[in-house]
Enzyme design. Structure first.
Site, mmCIF file in Angstrom:
data_model
loop_
_atom_site.group_PDB
_atom_site.id
_atom_site.type_symbol
_atom_site.label_atom_id
_atom_site.label_comp_id
_atom_site.label_asym_id
_atom_site.label_seq_id
_atom_site.Cartn_x
_atom_site.Cartn_y
_atom_site.Cartn_z
ATOM 1 N N ASP A 351 34.624 -7.644 30.425
ATOM 2 C CA ASP A 351 33.508 -8.256 31.149
ATOM 3 C C ASP A 351 32.204 -7.596 30.705
ATOM 4 O OD1 ASP A 351 32.989 -10.137 33.571
ATOM 5 O OD2 ASP A 351 31.710 -8.410 33.907
ATOM 6 N N ASN A 359 20.156 -13.027 30.550
ATOM 7 C CA ASN A 359 20.176 -14.487 30.577
ATOM 8 C C ASN A 359 19.011 -15.026 31.396
ATOM 9 O OD1 ASN A 359 21.716 -16.467 29.340
ATOM 10 N ND2 ASN A 359 22.836 -16.950 31.184
ATOM 11 N N HIS A 364 18.796 -19.053 28.199
ATOM 12 C CA HIS A 364 20.189 -19.268 27.798
ATOM 13 C C HIS A 364 20.370 -19.212 26.279
ATOM 14 C CE1 HIS A 364 21.681 -20.120 31.778
ATOM 15 N NE2 HIS A 364 20.637 -20.907 31.997
ATOM 16 N N ASP A 368 23.228 -17.067 24.803
ATOM 17 C CA ASP A 368 24.298 -17.573 23.937
ATOM 18 C C ASP A 368 24.403 -16.750 22.651
ATOM 19 O OD1 ASP A 368 24.890 -19.500 25.751
ATOM 20 O OD2 ASP A 368 23.910 -21.147 24.689
ATOM 21 N N ASP A 394 30.722 -14.872 30.660
ATOM 22 C CA ASP A 394 30.553 -13.619 29.919
ATOM 23 C C ASP A 394 31.827 -12.784 30.021
ATOM 24 O OD1 ASP A 394 30.371 -13.048 32.592
ATOM 25 O OD2 ASP A 394 28.712 -11.632 32.413
#
Length: 744
Positions: A351, A359, A364, A368, A394
């Site tokens: 994680d 983010n 985004h 990404d 994520d």
């Protein structure tokens, strides 16, 4: 062609008269026979042309039917994946304001809805922004048909393995309406038709989609016709809804391969009339060729639809990162359950840390890119020793053919590699990963069990060792078993009755007087005895029971304030789950409005970490509390994000400095930090509370700094509510001069 038929009949009659008369020259007879042959050939060609044109229309209709079936399969698969998901289950049965729901289903390919078992709309998102109830959009009859087709229970949903799809209308546009109850991927199957929340995904058969089909099948001017009105050069196929009723037609400009062939070869026919039979043969061959091409194209479209359905069912890669996806992860877990494969096996759950602020801050696109870069680092570091997966936003996973020691070494290398700063879009980004590992140690354990152990180890890593790898061990196993026991007892009917609250006094730094207290939840189970507050609160936060604790705390605080001296205040702790649950916020506000207590005597305490889970939603909830006079305090300042900008953005009245600063008063840096925070709070008009004051020396130093309020064991341990009432009354009864002073 009618002219040709009439001419052919006339020539037949002429030929008959000529043959009977016997006086006509051979040339005349030959001419008649040639005309008769030409017109006969034209008749044959006309039949072939008409059959070819009709066959082409039939194949085009088959292609469109195949495209609808392919789209039906695709939306069925995608809807089931979105609904058959532990994360979706965890979030969908709470509040519909949950940010997870907005991020996952707020920007679907089609039109996204979440409804309850009665068909009431709980969440909706349409690209137009106008979001009517589902019954208004698709019609009450279609909604009832949808509800009637919902599987009876959670086990039936899992067994089915895909979503149900109905053909109907969304407004005036035909649409595929896919729906599936939101259920867990594994674990107990407890839901039934009466308790479902149902995810509905609507794909419009609109002009954009028809245009894509037209390009794919070579059809021109593909369009939707609600009333079967066609132009002379158009063909169509009917579309029926779930009940079998015709809701319109899909029309297109006819391909007419036979007519096209005739037009192409007409000059040749005119110029080469004597070769009419050869021309007829060429026409027939050309027609056959065009029909064959259309047949191949139609069969290819149908086969492509079948292959795409199979590919989606077997899809195993994540589009963004190129790693395997969650579906493949669970499939590989099942296949790894062969005993011969379990000599050395470790399942890891990975994680990202600090990803959400990146983010939210950079957008985004940067987020990404970070995920892609992390996936590359994972792949390069693990090499051939582990198979990697992206199982969530994520969240990543790995299945390694390694024993516990080797897997832990690999996980620690991954943590070190990902922790290094990375350059993304001309920005230096720093993230980290926390990893939980479950290693094969017992033949009784299967890979799915290892995944559960890895999940528990990850939870431990995120909470106590962020940025590190944690391997599941006996201590964690005992803790896991204890958590299961505690969770089971929390769900027992007596939990709310067994729950009570102690109060820890809050003292003025200037006068030493008790100005109020903080409610602290305590639980003494009839079966387990006294349970550590941090344990049962953490477990309650993983379910909806935290709302029970918070609502009871508010009721208890209001009852206490009615018997406390009027100048005393009480604080209650509110979790992130409470802030993001509109129902809980509404219930708390309703209690305060119904009470005779002055709202200014109440204070809501929230941690910065909880607020930052969804800053906008938290600010909205806190503003609602402050709007009726309830004070807001930022708890544990200095241990979470510790962003000074949050002191400006959040609607606050107080800041509570974490107890670790008071305990480290021998450290001059801690004193400087407290001094700076107190000064900052005063400049912003905020009161500063210091927790963890245990000695008179600490209290004197805080008084010299000029703080406002203190809390700690120096003054009192948490007291039973009735004892606190007497304690507070005692302080109120004394004159200021008679109160004990901290400094001599």
């Amino acid at each position: 062609m009618a002219i040709f038929y009439a001419a052919l009949g006339k020539i037949y009659r002429i030929a008959l008269r000529v043959s009977r008369a016997g006086s006509t020259s051979n040339a005349t007879l030959l001419t008649v026979l040639i005309c008769l042959s030409v017109l006969t050939s034209v008749l044959i060609v006309n039949v072939l042309v008409r059959n070819a044109d009709e066959h082409a229309d039939q194949l085009a209709a088959i292609s469109i039917s195949g495209a609808i079936d392919r789209e039906r399969s695709r939306i069925s698969n995608e809807t089931f994946i979105n609904a058959h998901w532990n994360d979706a289950y965890a979030h969908a049965y709470g509040t519909m304001d949950d940010p997870w729901i907005v991020s996952q289903w707020g920007t679907p390919i089609g039109l996204g809805y979440v409804i309850d078992a009665s068909g009431h709309t709980l969440f909706a998102h349409l690209p137009t922004g106008h979001e009517p109830p589902l019954a208004d959009l698709i019609g009450p009859d279609t909604l009832q048909a949808l509800l009637a087709r919902v599987p009876p229970n959670e086990a039936a949903v899992r067994k089915r393995g895909d979503a149900t799809v109905l053909i109907g209308k969304a407004g005036k546009t035909p649409a595929l309406i896919a729906f599936s109850p939101i259920v867990r991927e594994h674990g107990p199957a407890t839901l039934d038709r009466s308790t479902y929340r149902i995810f509905v995904d609507i794909r419009l058969l609109d002009a954009k989609l028809l245009d894509e089909w037209g390009k794919g099948f070579g059809l021109r001017q593909l369009r939707w016709s609600p009333d079967d009105t066609l132009a002379p050069d158009e063909a169509s196929t009917q579309v029926r809804d779930w009940s079998g009723a015709v809701i319109g037609t899909i029309a297109w400009k006819r391909l007419a391969p036979g007519s096209l062939a005739v037009r192409e070869l007409l000059p040749v026919i005119i110029l080469c009339i004597v070769l009419f039979l050869a021309v007829a043969a060429i026409i027939a061959r050309r027609i056959h060729s065009l029909n064959h091409e259309l047949t191949v194209q139609s069969l290819s479209a149908i086969e492509a639809g079948r292959q795409e359905r199979e590919a989606r069912l077997l899809a195993d890669s994540d589009e963004l990162t190129g790693l395997y996806n969650r579906r493949r992860f669970h499939a590989d877990l099942e296949s790894a359950a062969i005993p011969a494969n379990l000599h050395a096996l470790t399942v890891g759950l990975i994680d990202l840390d600090r990803f959400k602020p990146i983010n939210d801050t950079f957008g985004h696109l940067v987020g990404d890119r970070v995920l892609v870069e992390v996936a590359r680092l994972l792949h390069d570091t693990a090499g051939a020793s582990a198979r990697l997966y992206r199982v969530g936003g994520d969240e990543f996973a790995m299945i390694a053919r390694l024993d516990g020691k080797a897997a832990l070494e690999l996980a620690e290398r991954i943590c070190a590699v990902v922790a290094a700063p990375m350059r993304i879009c001309d920005r230096q980004i720093s993230v980290g990963v926390s990893i939980g590992l479950g290693t094969f140690v017992d033949p009784e354990l299967g890979p799915v069990d290892l995944a559960k152990r890895a999940d528990h180890a990850l939870y431990h890593a995120k909470r106590e060792k962020p940025g590190r790898a944690v391997q599941f061990n006996l201590e964690l196993e005992h803790r896991l078993l204890d958590d299961h026991v505690i969770e089971a007892e929390l769900h027992a009917s007596e939990f709310e009755n067994e729950l009570h609250f102690d109060v820890q006094p809050i003292v003025s730094m200037k006068s030493g007087a008790v100005v109020g207290g903080e409610l602290l939840a305590r639980w003494t189970s009839a079966r387990l005895g006294a349970v550590e507050p941090q344990r049962f609160i953490e477990i309650a936060e993983r379910s909806t029971l935290i709302h029970v604790v918070t609502r009871k705390a508010m009721r208890h605080a209001l009852e206490l304030l009615e018997v406390l001296p009027p100048e005393k205040t009480l604080s209650i702790n509110v979790s992130a789950c409470d802030l993001h649950c509109v129902d809980t916020v509404d219930a708390m506000l309703a209690m305060v409005r119904k009470s005779s207590v002055d709202p200014h005597r109440l204070c809501i305490e929230v941690t910065e970490t909880a607020v930052m889970r969804n800053l906008d939603a938290a600010i909205t909830a806190l503003q609602r509390f402050r709007a009726i006079g309830i004070q807001v305090a930022l708890d544990d300042f200095g241990t979470g994000y510790s962003s000074l900008s949050n002191l400006h953005r959040l609607p606050l009245d107080k800041v509570k400095l974490d107890r670790s600063f008071a305990l480290n008063f021998d450290n001059r840096y801690s004193i400087s930090i407290i001094d700076a925070v107190v000064t900052l709070c005063h400049s912003l008009g905020l009161a500063c509370i210091v927790e963890g004051v245990e000695t008179a020396s600490q209290a004197i130093k805080l008084q010299n700094i000029g703080g406002d309020l203190m809390q700690g064991y120096l003054f009192s341990y948490p007291l039973h509510s009735k004892v606190f009432v007497a304690f507070a009354a005692h302080w109120s009864a004394q004159s200021e001069a008679a109160r004990p002073r901290i400094a001599g």
